[in-house]
Design a protein around this motif. Sequence first.
Motif, PDB file in Angstrom:
ATOM      1  N   ILE A 146       3.289  -2.731  -7.440  1.00 49.02           N
ATOM      2  CA  ILE A 146       2.439  -1.982  -8.380  1.00 49.02           C
ATOM      3  C   ILE A 146       1.335  -1.286  -7.590  1.00 49.02           C
ATOM      4  CG2 ILE A 146       0.970  -2.068 -10.422  1.00 49.02           C
ATOM      5  CD1 ILE A 146       2.401  -4.486 -11.372  1.00 49.02           C
ATOM      6  N   LEU A 147       1.169  -0.014  -7.868  1.00 51.67           N
ATOM      7  CA  LEU A 147       0.083   0.752  -7.259  1.00 51.67           C
ATOM      8  C   LEU A 147      -1.004   0.944  -8.316  1.00 51.67           C
ATOM      9  CD1 LEU A 147       2.301   3.555  -5.619  1.00 51.67           C
ATOM     10  CD2 LEU A 147       1.593   1.401  -4.598  1.00 51.67           C
ATOM     11  N   THR A 193       4.785  -9.645  -7.847  1.00 52.24           N
ATOM     12  CA  THR A 193       4.762  -8.270  -7.332  1.00 52.24           C
ATOM     13  C   THR A 193       3.880  -8.180  -6.085  1.00 52.24           C
ATOM     14  OG1 THR A 193       2.865  -7.789  -8.734  1.00 52.24           O
ATOM     15  CG2 THR A 193       5.027  -7.200  -9.605  1.00 52.24           C
ATOM     16  N   SER A 194       4.084  -7.102  -5.356  1.00 50.55           N
ATOM     17  CA  SER A 194       3.137  -6.741  -4.293  1.00 50.55           C
ATOM     18  C   SER A 194       2.247  -5.671  -4.906  1.00 50.55           C
ATOM     19  CB  SER A 194       3.875  -6.144  -3.099  1.00 50.55           C
ATOM     20  OG  SER A 194       4.973  -6.950  -2.765  1.00 50.55           O
ATOM     21  N   ALA A 195       0.978  -5.658  -4.537  1.00 54.18           N
ATOM     22  CA  ALA A 195       0.071  -4.699  -5.172  1.00 54.18           C
ATOM     23  C   ALA A 195      -0.768  -3.962  -4.130  1.00 54.18           C
ATOM     24  CB  ALA A 195      -0.836  -5.412  -6.160  1.00 54.18           C
ATOM     25  N   LEU A 196      -0.828  -2.647  -4.304  1.00 51.94           N
ATOM     26  CA  LEU A 196      -1.726  -1.821  -3.494  1.00 51.94           C
ATOM     27  C   LEU A 196      -2.768  -1.263  -4.451  1.00 51.94           C
ATOM     28  CD1 LEU A 196      -2.363  -0.433  -0.778  1.00 51.94           C
ATOM     29  CD2 LEU A 196      -0.845   1.400  -1.459  1.00 51.94           C
ATOM     30  N   VAL A 197      -4.019  -1.685  -4.248  1.00 54.15           N
ATOM     31  CA  VAL A 197      -5.085  -1.314  -5.178  1.00 54.15           C
ATOM     32  C   VAL A 197      -6.046  -0.362  -4.463  1.00 54.15           C
ATOM     33  CG1 VAL A 197      -6.865  -2.184  -6.734  1.00 54.15           C
ATOM     34  CG2 VAL A 197      -4.923  -3.642  -6.152  1.00 54.15           C
ATOM     35  N   ILE A 198      -6.232   0.809  -5.062  1.00 54.31           N
ATOM     36  CA  ILE A 198      -7.174   1.792  -4.522  1.00 54.31           C
ATOM     37  C   ILE A 198      -8.480   1.626  -5.284  1.00 54.31           C
ATOM     38  CG2 ILE A 198      -7.622   4.285  -4.417  1.00 54.31           C
ATOM     39  CD1 ILE A 198      -5.358   3.391  -2.577  1.00 54.31           C
ATOM     40  N   SER A 199      -9.576   1.419  -4.593  1.00 47.26           N
ATOM     41  CA  SER A 199     -10.824   1.197  -5.326  1.00 47.26           C
ATOM     42  C   SER A 199     -12.056   1.399  -4.446  1.00 47.26           C
ATOM     43  CB  SER A 199     -10.825  -0.236  -5.875  1.00 47.26           C
ATOM     44  OG  SER A 199     -11.956  -0.445  -6.680  1.00 47.26           O
ATOM     45  N   HIS A 200     -13.198   1.526  -5.128  1.00 47.08           N
ATOM     46  CA  HIS A 200     -14.449   1.425  -4.385  1.00 47.08           C
ATOM     47  C   HIS A 200     -15.285   0.276  -4.960  1.00 47.08           C
ATOM     48  CE1 HIS A 200     -15.307   4.478  -7.586  1.00 47.08           C
ATOM     49  NE2 HIS A 200     -16.241   3.581  -7.827  1.00 47.08           N
ATOM     50  N   ASP A 201     -14.604  -0.553  -5.786  1.00 53.03           N
ATOM     51  CA  ASP A 201     -15.271  -1.652  -6.481  1.00 53.03           C
ATOM     52  C   ASP A 201     -15.256  -2.899  -5.576  1.00 53.03           C
ATOM     53  OD1 ASP A 201     -16.016  -3.744  -8.102  1.00 53.03           O
ATOM     54  OD2 ASP A 201     -14.780  -3.134  -9.807  1.00 53.03           O
ATOM     55  N   GLN A 225      -3.707  10.963  10.431  1.00 54.92           N
ATOM     56  CA  GLN A 225      -2.956   9.922  11.160  1.00 54.92           C
ATOM     57  C   GLN A 225      -3.172   8.541  10.532  1.00 54.92           C
ATOM     58  OE1 GLN A 225      -1.129  10.547  14.328  1.00 54.92           O
ATOM     59  NE2 GLN A 225      -1.306  12.617  13.572  1.00 54.92           N
ATOM     60  N   PHE A 226      -3.086   8.491   9.223  1.00 47.92           N
ATOM     61  CA  PHE A 226      -3.357   7.237   8.498  1.00 47.92           C
ATOM     62  C   PHE A 226      -2.114   6.336   8.541  1.00 47.92           C
ATOM     63  CE2 PHE A 226      -3.456   4.475   4.849  1.00 47.92           C
ATOM     64  CZ  PHE A 226      -4.773   4.097   4.743  1.00 47.92           C
ATOM     65  N   SER A 227      -2.301   5.084   8.944  1.00 45.90           N
ATOM     66  CA  SER A 227      -1.191   4.131   8.986  1.00 45.90           C
ATOM     67  C   SER A 227      -1.594   2.840   8.302  1.00 45.90           C
ATOM     68  CB  SER A 227      -0.794   3.819  10.435  1.00 45.90           C
ATOM     69  OG  SER A 227      -0.342   4.994  11.064  1.00 45.90           O
ATOM     70  N   LEU A 228      -0.653   2.278   7.537  1.00 50.12           N
ATOM     71  CA  LEU A 228      -0.950   1.047   6.796  1.00 50.12           C
ATOM     72  C   LEU A 228       0.351   0.431   6.298  1.00 50.12           C
ATOM     73  CD1 LEU A 228      -3.403  -0.570   5.502  1.00 50.12           C
ATOM     74  CD2 LEU A 228      -2.919   0.716   3.428  1.00 50.12           C
ATOM     75  N   ASN A 229       0.435  -0.902   6.295  1.00 50.94           N
ATOM     76  CA  ASN A 229       1.596  -1.591   5.718  1.00 50.94           C
ATOM     77  C   ASN A 229       1.159  -2.454   4.549  1.00 50.94           C
ATOM     78  OD1 ASN A 229       3.204  -0.495   7.639  1.00 50.94           O
ATOM     79  ND2 ASN A 229       3.631  -2.392   8.741  1.00 50.94           N
ATOM     80  N   LEU A 230       2.024  -2.525   3.533  1.00 53.81           N
ATOM     81  CA  LEU A 230       1.817  -3.487   2.446  1.00 53.81           C
ATOM     82  C   LEU A 230       2.964  -4.487   2.552  1.00 53.81           C
ATOM     83  CD1 LEU A 230       0.498  -4.373  -0.329  1.00 53.81           C
ATOM     84  CD2 LEU A 230       2.254  -2.965  -1.417  1.00 53.81           C
ATOM     85  N   TYR A 231       2.611  -5.773   2.634  1.00 57.27           N
ATOM     86  CA  TYR A 231       3.637  -6.800   2.815  1.00 57.27           C
ATOM     87  C   TYR A 231       4.040  -7.417   1.476  1.00 57.27           C
ATOM     88  CZ  TYR A 231       2.346  -6.183   7.648  1.00 57.27           C
ATOM     89  OH  TYR A 231       2.103  -5.623   8.874  1.00 57.27           O
ATOM     90  N   ALA A 232       5.238  -7.949   1.451  1.00 62.12           N
ATOM     91  CA  ALA A 232       5.785  -8.513   0.203  1.00 62.12           C
ATOM     92  C   ALA A 232       4.870  -9.599  -0.343  1.00 62.12           C
ATOM     93  CB  ALA A 232       7.170  -9.081   0.460  1.00 62.12           C
ATOM     94  N   GLY A 233       4.550  -9.497  -1.607  1.00 64.77           N
ATOM     95  CA  GLY A 233       3.786 -10.528  -2.302  1.00 64.77           C
ATOM     96  C   GLY A 233       2.281 -10.479  -2.104  1.00 64.77           C
TER      97      GLY A 233
END
Lengths: 245, 256
Positions: free
Chosen positions: A166-167, A196-204, A25-33
């Motif tokens: 960019i992901l 761009t809008s950016a979604l960054v996956i990390s553990h850093d 049930q994961f929910s999340l939004n990425l907003y412009a910019g």
Amino acid sequence: MKTRDAVIEVENLCVVFGDHVVLDQFSLNLYAGENLVVLGKSGSGKSVLIKCIIGLLRPDAGRIRVLGQNILDLDVHALDQVRAQVGFLFQSNALYDSMTVRENLEFPLRRHWLQVTQKEVDQMVYEVLESVGLEDTTHMMPAELSGGMRKRIALARTLILKPAIILYDEPTTGLDTITALEIIELIKQVQLRYRTSALVISHDMKLAQTAAERIAVLIDGKCYATGTYAELKASTDPNLRAYFD
Amino acid sequence: MLRPKKNLLLSEIGDFTRFVVRFFREAVRPRYEMQELIHQCFVIGYKSFSLVGLTAFIMGLVLTMQLRPSMVHYGVEAEIPAMVGIAIIREIGPVITALIFAGKIGSSIGAELGSMRVTEQIDAMEVSGTNPFKYLVVTRTLAATFMLPVLVVLADGIALYGSFLGVNIYEVLNFRLFYTQVIDNLAYYDVLPAFAKTFFFGFAVGIVGCYKGYYSTKGTEGVGRSANSAVVMSSVLIFILDLLAVQITELIWHTR
């Protein structure tokens, strides 16, 4: 931020591999910019999330809207059109070993934009290589590049289509501290230059601290908390303290 | 709770069958990757030629030298060109060339696609607006299917030349006479089925290499395993297809 500004909307996403619930049930939004960093431990489902967003994995339940399109309902052609507006920087860079840097950069361009002329291609290749500071590498093979250079070329390949989003999948993993800081700086510059809008996956945590406008923490397959770095760092929740202490 | 063990062999056969069906579905639908197909024909065909040519030459030479003592014993050494010709055209040329092809091309395709899978290059291709199955699997399989028959024809010619030299080690035989003896003793049912089966051998090598590589897992270890199992599986398939081809040929032409 208002909901209408969201460029990526993930609602109640569920992904199950065998008996293992990866996203619940994961929910999340990425907003412009915005630059949004999703933090999570290794194996917590971060890469699964990002691959569901780009349509490489199909979730078991939930809804994903990218640039207003419900990607789970799209046919291959329509999905390709959405993908042309979404850059994806792979954790392993995923540069094509058998192609030169130039051919790597031209590949998405020629596949998505069939009518592009050679002159336009030359100009775009030069422009993105200049953006990542590697103008002199066009004839080199990926095997001849260092880890940091490969990451930059992979980023250049995502930029060549001038994506709206960019992901980034673990962009600093496997890099030394100095190179990782250079990549973090590059991510920030790219956002400013290409808007761009950016979604960054990390553990850093360094990446989260310096590049994120907002952070989402992924724990047990759920979006456990969201907020700025300062807000989350100030939290007394023991699950969050594990990340910020 | 105890669960029934998954039958790995049946599971593998099922997955492979689905893969083959998908190949035919994707091969007939546009967009056609002609440029990549031509490139793969060059890579798979031209670059295999030197190895196939060398082994074919040695094969023809050695076969003649090994055969000669028995033929001399029975006083039929004049039949060597005819016997070697039939053996090479009908069986040894296609099968040995296909096995060499499986070793070189099957393993190469398995390792290449396996490496692309584990380093996310196949995923990158998909997000770049490309159908990776069409771009990688269809082109390589078709190139292997079309190139192996060409290689077999060339290999047969080179093997016969090796045989001619083998004969001339012990006696002087005119080149034209040697080839006349070979051709005169060949019937269309020696040539046609042997040529036709090479398309199936090529397809088997291509599709198995692609299947093993495309579904490669477990990092670099998996890549090595894909390359290895591609060679083993395609070699076994070549023998099975050869057996079927011989049975079908005998059924149609009663060549016995």
